[in-house]
Design an enzyme around this catalytic site. Structure first.
Site, short mmCIF file in Angstrom:
data_model
loop_
_atom_site.label_atom_id
_atom_site.label_comp_id
_atom_site.label_asym_id
_atom_site.label_seq_id
_atom_site.Cartn_x
_atom_site.Cartn_y
_atom_site.Cartn_z
N TYR A 19 -1.90 -0.19 10.42
CA TYR A 19 -1.86 -0.65 9.13
C TYR A 19 -0.85 -0.11 8.18
O TYR A 19 -0.33 -0.83 7.47
CB TYR A 19 -3.37 -0.01 8.42
N SER A 43 0.89 -1.24 -0.11
CA SER A 43 0.13 -0.01 0.17
C SER A 43 0.92 1.35 0.11
O SER A 43 1.92 1.15 0.45
CB SER A 43 -0.96 0.20 1.15
#
Length: 283
Positions: A166, A153
């Site tokens: 995250y 990501s």
């Protein structure tokens, strides 16, 4: 119809294993594998019903598509799931580490087990465990190209408030993934390509409520999987989408931290992109 193996095409005739394969990007990766002439596709997911339904639909193409209920946060299930996959479909030629979850909010509100431990297990450790198990066979089989696609990501390239855990899981994924690529290359295993995909927000439901930073539209799953799959087939080391991800990385690298904080917060609106995050129910 069974596709014949093509020594120059990593997909045709391949056995493909996709984690988080029941829906979203996982489903789109499976459809691309089938369309590309894969011999077999293994769909791993905790939602066995959804994975099985997708497998039934995709088997009409003639490709052997099978669903496996595997909770990748559990190392024992990763091992037993791979044993079943190997027994029924053979060794994976292509591995797509796609499974992931999102936990948001300030770090001190994250539960140590439900949020922190689970995020690291699903987003990072699962890919490490599974890749460690499939790599020896990939290394030994030089008869066809092998591929590993790791879904990271843009959150793993820049710090971002309200997604500390995250971001940590994806920073770890990026560092691990590209290090493995370099290790394979240094030891001459050039038939194995490792691609790390770093997208910004994708409209899969996982990031519901998030707002794309300046000049960074939220991508559709179709756009994201197309870019990731193309990079995987070509063996591209790193795929970053959209182009502003590279721009932000470059600016972060040259600007003093306090200056970058102002630019990221006030200009690009990166630091407020998760302020209204709701996420997928039950994710």
């Amino acid at each position: 119809m069974t596709a014949l193996s093509d020594p120059t095409d990593p997909v045709r005739g391949a056995t493909v294993l996709i984690t988080g394969g029941a829906r979203g990007m996982g489903e789109l990766f499976a459809r691309r594998a089938v369309a590309g002439g894969a011999r077999a596709v293994a769909l791993w997911d905790v939602d066995e019903e959804a994975a099985s339904a997708l497998a039934v639909r995709l088997r009409t193409s003639g490709v052997d598509v099978r669903a496996y209920r595997v909770d990748v946060s559990q190392q024992e299930q990763v091992a037993t799931g791979l044993a079943r996959t190997r027994e029924e479909l053979g060794e994976p030629d292509i591995l797509v580490n796609n499974a992931g979850i999102v936990r948001a909010g300030v770090f001190w509100d994250n539960d140590p087990h439900r949020d922190i431990d689970l995020t690291m297990r699903v987003n990072t450790l699962a890919a490490m465990w599974l890749t460690r198990e499939v790599l020896p066979a990939m290394i030994a089989d030089t008869g066809r190209p092998k591929r590993i696609l790791n879904i990271a990501s843009a959150a793993g390239t820049l710090a971002n408030p309200n997604m500390a855990v995250y971001a940590a899981s994806k920073w770890a994924m990026i560092g691990w993934s590209d290090s493995v690529r370099l290790e394979l290359r240094a030891r001459g295993h050039r038939h194995i390509g490792v691609t790390t995909f770093c997208p910004s927000y994708i409209s899969t439901g996982m990031f519901a409520g998030a707002r794309g930073p300046l000049l960074t539209p939220i991508m559709t799953p179709q756009q994201a999987t197309r870019a990731a799959w193309r990079g995987m087939v070509r063996g591209t080391p790193m795929v970053l989408r959209p182009w502003t991800v590279k721009l932000a990385m470059a600016l972060r690298g040259v600007l003093p931290t306090r200056v970058w904080d102002v630019v990221a917060d006030k200009v690009f609106k990166v630091y407020s992109s998760m302020d209204h995050f709701t996420g997928r129910t039950g994710s």
